[in-house]
Design an enzyme around this catalytic site. Structure first.
Site, PDB file in Angstrom:
ATOM      1  N   PRO A   1     -33.607 -11.057-103.922  1.00  0.00           N
ATOM      2  CA  PRO A   1     -32.010 -11.360-104.564  1.00  0.00           C
ATOM      3  C   PRO A   1     -31.619 -10.657-105.754  1.00  0.00           C
ATOM      4  CG  PRO A   1     -33.394 -13.264-104.774  1.00  0.00           C
ATOM      5  CD  PRO A   1     -34.208 -12.138-103.992  1.00  0.00           C
TER       6      PRO A   1
ATOM      7  N   TRP B   1     -35.579  -9.768-110.417  1.00  0.00           N
ATOM      8  CA  TRP B   1     -36.290  -8.740-111.060  1.00  0.00           C
ATOM      9  C   TRP B   1     -35.640  -7.561-111.851  1.00  0.00           C
ATOM     10  CZ3 TRP B   1     -41.881  -6.621-109.927  1.00  0.00           C
ATOM     11  CH2 TRP B   1     -42.912  -7.645-109.884  1.00  0.00           C
TER      12      TRP B   1
ATOM     13  N   LYS C   1     -46.507  -5.563-105.692  1.00  0.00           N
ATOM     14  CA  LYS C   1     -47.052  -6.606-105.224  1.00  0.00           C
ATOM     15  C   LYS C   1     -47.893  -6.552-103.834  1.00  0.00           C
ATOM     16  CE  LYS C   1     -44.685  -9.802-103.423  1.00  0.00           C
ATOM     17  NZ  LYS C   1     -43.670 -11.269-103.315  1.00  0.00           N
TER      18      LYS C   1
END
Length: 241
Positions: free
Chosen positions: A82, A85, A193
């Site tokens: 959303p 970051w 990630k």
């Protein structure tokens, strides 16, 4: 093609989690998720600091330790929705121009979901980063600039099959890696990630072909019971002709 360069702020609101009555929640997994949210200090901290979700603190920790974001940097946030970051990146590279004494950076945020406006970020919503055409749009928006940092908190939707999920997130990581090495300046960094799995070692080895320093990072804000880790590549070597 419509590109929106956001020039206005966006205020988020969050429902107060303590008002949720757990007895009304059906399903053990939902009950566990809400219980965890109620006791997670980063959830409340994100609300106070106006971050869209707690994941902001993972990038904050990584940057505080390794200094991957600096004023004037060009940052590409892959799978940005959303937008937490991107919020961190905007503040750290001064892409909103809030500090006139610092160089003004650029933050490009892309996701296949729509991303609500973030002051200082160029939003590319409804675009799947893994699609070649989406990456071509990114390059077009860069306008000849090269990235100083490519960051990705992307993860696939869980299938319920661990091996398949591991394979899918590794594929996402390689998609980001391929883009980064083609569109980053020498000395740039890359963060992706992934989950702890057997394929992680090969990914680490492939990072090492392009980045002088490669290491795994597990921020304190990453839940201890989560298998997620981050692979950080620093000092991009550049591509040899």
């Amino acid at each position: 093609m419509v590109l929106i360069h956001v020039v206005r702020g966006f205020g988020t609101t969050m429902r107060h989690l303590k008002s949720v009555k757990l007895k009304k929640v059906k399903g053990a997994s939902s009950h566990e998720w809400l219980s965890r949210q109620l006791t997670d200090p980063y959830v409340e901290k994100a609300k106070i600091m106006n971050y869209r979700c707690r994941s902001a603190f993972k990038l904050l920790e990584i940057d505080d330790r390794f200094k991957i974001l600096r004023p004037g940097f060009v940052v590409i946030d892959c799978g940005a929705a959303p937008g937490s970051w991107s919020q961190v990146a905007v503040r750290r590279v001064n892409s909103d121009g809030s500090d006139p004494k610092q160089a003004q950076g650029l933050v490009l945020s892309i996701d296949k979901q729509q991303i609500f406006a973030i002051n200082g970020a160029t939003i590319l919503g409804n675009l799947d980063f893994t699609d070649v055409k989406s990456q071509e749009i990114l390059v077009e928006v860069l306008g000849g600039k090269k990235a100083d940092a490519v960051i990705s908190d992307m993860a696939p939707n869980a299938s319920g099959f661990k091996e398949l999920d591991n394979e899918n997130i590794i594929k996402l990581c390689y998609s980001v890696l391929r883009f980064a090495v083609q569109n980053s300046r020498a000395g740039a960094c890359l963060v992706v990630k992934l989950w702890q799995c057997g394929q992680a070692k090969q990914l680490e080895n492939d990072f090492s072909k392009f980045y002088a320093s490669v290491k795994y990072v597990k921020p304190n804000s990453s839940r201890s019971d989560s298998a997620e880790i981050f692979l950080l590549g620093r000092d991009f070597k550049g591509l040899k002709n």
